[in-house]
Design an enzyme around this catalytic site. Structure first.
Site, PDB file in Angstrom:
ATOM      1  N   ARG A 178       0.746  -1.351   0.012  1.00  0.00           N
ATOM      2  CA  ARG A 178       0.084  -0.147  -0.103  1.00  0.00           C
ATOM      3  C   ARG A 178       0.680   1.404   0.113  1.00  0.00           C
ATOM      4  NH1 ARG A 178      -2.938  -3.429  -1.278  1.00  0.00           N
ATOM      5  NH2 ARG A 178      -4.939  -4.039  -0.390  1.00  0.00           N
ATOM      6  N   CYS A 227     -10.457   1.155   3.775  1.00  0.00           N
ATOM      7  CA  CYS A 227      -9.897   0.667   5.290  1.00  0.00           C
ATOM      8  C   CYS A 227      -8.976   1.705   5.865  1.00  0.00           C
ATOM      9  CB  CYS A 227      -9.034  -0.513   4.667  1.00  0.00           C
ATOM     10  SG  CYS A 227      -9.739  -2.111   4.514  1.00  0.00           S
ATOM     11  N   GLU A 297      -3.468   3.273   6.957  1.00  0.00           N
ATOM     12  CA  GLU A 297      -3.400   3.126   5.711  1.00  0.00           C
ATOM     13  C   GLU A 297      -3.884   4.424   4.814  1.00  0.00           C
ATOM     14  OE1 GLU A 297      -4.976  -0.322   3.322  1.00  0.00           O
ATOM     15  OE2 GLU A 297      -5.743   1.418   1.938  1.00  0.00           O
TER      16      GLU A 297
HETATM   17  N1  EPU Z   1     -12.791  -9.879   9.007  1.00  0.00           N
HETATM   18  C1  EPU Z   1     -13.474 -10.034  10.350  1.00  0.00           C
HETATM   19  N2  EPU Z   1     -14.090  -9.119  10.726  1.00  0.00           N
HETATM   20  C2  EPU Z   1     -13.841  -7.832  10.185  1.00  0.00           C
HETATM   21  C3  EPU Z   1     -13.397  -7.719   8.857  1.00  0.00           C
HETATM   22  C4  EPU Z   1     -12.781  -8.943   8.355  1.00  0.00           C
HETATM   23  O1  EPU Z   1     -13.356 -11.129  10.976  1.00  0.00           O
HETATM   24  O2  EPU Z   1     -14.753  -6.832  10.522  1.00  0.00           O
HETATM   25  C5  EPU Z   1     -12.210 -11.243   8.624  1.00  0.00           C
HETATM   26  C6  EPU Z   1     -12.997 -11.830   7.449  1.00  0.00           C
HETATM   27  O3  EPU Z   1     -13.861 -12.726   7.902  1.00  0.00           O
HETATM   28  C7  EPU Z   1     -11.942 -12.489   6.780  1.00  0.00           C
HETATM   29  C8  EPU Z   1     -10.608 -11.862   7.066  1.00  0.00           C
HETATM   30  O4  EPU Z   1     -10.921 -11.109   8.170  1.00  0.00           O
HETATM   31  O5  EPU Z   1     -11.793 -14.085   7.139  1.00  0.00           O
HETATM   32  C9  EPU Z   1     -10.302 -10.989   5.891  1.00  0.00           C
HETATM   33  O6  EPU Z   1     -11.320  -9.939   5.543  1.00  0.00           O
HETATM   34  P1  EPU Z   1     -11.661  -9.362   3.987  1.00  0.00           P
HETATM   35  O7  EPU Z   1     -11.866 -10.333   2.980  1.00  0.00           O
HETATM   36  O8  EPU Z   1     -12.601  -8.431   4.178  1.00  0.00           O
HETATM   37  O9  EPU Z   1     -10.219  -8.445   4.010  1.00  0.00           O
HETATM   38  P2  EPU Z   1      -9.270  -7.579   4.449  1.00  0.00           P
HETATM   39  O10 EPU Z   1      -7.937  -8.127   4.915  1.00  0.00           O
HETATM   40  O11 EPU Z   1     -10.052  -7.077   5.689  1.00  0.00           O
HETATM   41  C10 EPU Z   1      -8.258  -6.495   2.291  1.00  0.00           C
HETATM   42  C11 EPU Z   1      -7.998  -5.011   2.026  1.00  0.00           C
HETATM   43  C12 EPU Z   1      -9.133  -4.314   1.312  1.00  0.00           C
HETATM   44  C13 EPU Z   1      -9.556  -5.390   0.316  1.00  0.00           C
HETATM   45  C14 EPU Z   1     -10.010  -6.573   0.848  1.00  0.00           C
HETATM   46  C15 EPU Z   1     -10.637  -7.651  -0.474  1.00  0.00           C
HETATM   47  C16 EPU Z   1      -6.148  -3.905   3.430  1.00  0.00           C
HETATM   48  C17 EPU Z   1      -5.819  -3.139   4.376  1.00  0.00           C
HETATM   49  N3  EPU Z   1      -7.693  -4.201   3.193  1.00  0.00           N
HETATM   50  O12 EPU Z   1      -9.252  -6.366   3.496  1.00  0.00           O
HETATM   51  O13 EPU Z   1      -8.654  -3.168   0.828  1.00  0.00           O
HETATM   52  O14 EPU Z   1     -10.749  -4.739  -0.261  1.00  0.00           O
HETATM   53  O15 EPU Z   1      -8.919  -7.277   1.246  1.00  0.00           O
HETATM   54  O16 EPU Z   1      -9.536  -7.851  -1.503  1.00  0.00           O
HETATM   55  O17 EPU Z   1      -5.269  -4.326   2.548  1.00  0.00           O
HETATM   56  C18 EPU Z   1      -8.359  -0.835   1.130  1.00  0.00           C
HETATM   57  O18 EPU Z   1      -7.301  -0.970   1.040  1.00  0.00           O
HETATM   58  O19 EPU Z   1      -8.873   0.338   1.594  1.00  0.00           O
HETATM   59  C19 EPU Z   1      -9.366  -1.915   1.307  1.00  0.00           C
HETATM   60  C20 EPU Z   1     -10.591  -1.890   1.568  1.00  0.00           C
END
Ligand code: EPU
Length: 307
Positions: A178, A227, A297
């Site tokens: 990022r 995020c 971020e």
């Molecule tokens: N999860 C939870 N609780 C929550 C949110 C997530 O338990 O409140 C768990 C989900 O159930 C899942 C895991 O965490 O098992 C991952 O969650 P998710 O797939 O939503 O992905 P993330 O790691 O939270 C990242 C990126 C997002 C991107 C998504 C999908 C970062 C900081 N975040 O989120 O990017 O859209 O993957 O590819 O890298 C952004 O950069 O602004 C952003 C939204």
């Protein structure tokens, strides 16, 4: 900013003075920018940058404003937003199984992702659901679970503070998670992506499926900056926030999403100060509960409001 400088600026570009940044960020907060310049051509951009350097005015390049927290006191100096010629994108060199896609920094990322997939090109789906502009997304090395911009870039062209254009090949760029390491005074003008030709997304989900998944797991229709925190190695910041019991916590008009813990929602009329307080609270509580230090971020700019 003196009257003379204001007049000189107005000769170079379309400029608005004391423009509220809350109107230009998806989070909907932020105090006024001294001067907000819309730049349609490279000549306008170079002229405004020369003026900024000559008068020692700080300047800040705005992308789509989708990963940005502007403080309540606003931004001193110039906010520069590219449009016009910088929105153009097209297919460039064609190598048969691979093509180069050239995109201006102001190209709208969701539109470009859709278009490139319609052209039968594979690669840009790693940005499915990512808002903003190509320039901002390159600076953030934006991405999803499928990958990030660093995986696709062939080269970028930047403008340095002396208004010189410089093209840099992918291998000379220092992409991080990022983040792209470039001087903050440099401006991305254009990016070239190396994409594969394919009739359909091979083996993977369709763009519609990817967007539906995003809608089901993230509060995309609400006012947020995506995020707020980077994911620590091997774990989602959202999950850590949920496990720390913070989902739904509210300060003033800002609330932690109950759908995804890494999203802060402006419920209408939130201030940057409220968001900063919530960021601090989340960092402290997650550290206490899990021992992990979260890093933001979202890009935080501007000045605090004097009380
Ligand atoms: N999860 C939870 N609780 C929550 C949110 C997530 O338990 O409140 C768990 C989900 O159930 C899942 C895991 O965490 O098992 C991952 O969650 P998710 O797939 O939503 O992905 P993330 O790691 O939270 C990242 C990126 C997002 C991107 C998504 C999908 C970062 C900081 N975040 O989120 O990017 O859209 O993957 O590819 O890298 C952004 O950069 O602004 C952003 C939204």
């Amino acid at each position: 900013m003196t009257k003379e400088v204001r007049e000189d600026l107005a000769k170079c570009a379309h400029v608005r003075f004391d423009e509220p940044m809350s109107a230009h960020t998806t989070l909907g907060v932020g105090g006024p920018a001294d001067a907000f310049c819309d730049l349609e051509t490279i000549e306008e951009l170079k002229n405004v940058m020369r003026l900024a350097v000559e008068h020692r005015l700080p300047y800040f390049f705005l992308g789509g404003g989708s990963n940005l927290l502007v403080q309540d006191g606003g931004i001193r100096g110039l906010v520069l937003r590219l449009g016009g010629d910088f929105k153009i994108y097209q297919i460039g060199q064609d190598f048969g199984d691979e093509v180069l896609l050239e995109a201006g920094a102001a190209a709208h990322t969701p539109q470009l992702v859709r278009w490139s997939l319609e052209q039968g090109l594979q690669g840009m789906e790693v940005l499915a659901g990512v808002p903003g502009t190509i320039g901002g997304n390159v600076m953030m090395n934006a991405g999803t679970k499928l990958g990030c911009l660093a995986d696709l870039i062939d080269e970028i062209t930047v403008l340095d503070r002396n208004a010189r254009e410089m093209t840099m090949k992918a291998k000379s760029l220092r992409f991080e998670y990022r983040h792209l390491k470039l001087p903050s005074t440099a401006c991305v003008l254009r990016a070239v992506f190396r994409l594969k030709r394919s009739a359909a997304l091979q083996g993977g989900p369709s763009l519609g499926d990817l967007l539906a998944k995003r809608r089901a797991t993230q509060p995309v229709a609400e006012q947020s900056c995506g995020c707020v925190f980077k994911n620590p190695p091997k774990i989602s910041a959202g999950q850590l926030i949920e496990e720390s019991g913070l989902k739904g916590v509210r300060i003033g008009k800002v609330r932690i999403s109950t759908l995804h813990g890494n999203f802060f929602i402006n419920e209408g009329g939130a201030t940057a100060r409220e968001i900063m307080v919530l960021i601090r609270l989340v960092k402290d509580r997650v550290k206490e509960a899990t021992g992990i230090t979260l890093e933001t971020e979202v890009v935080i700019v501007g000045e605090e409001k004097r009380r």
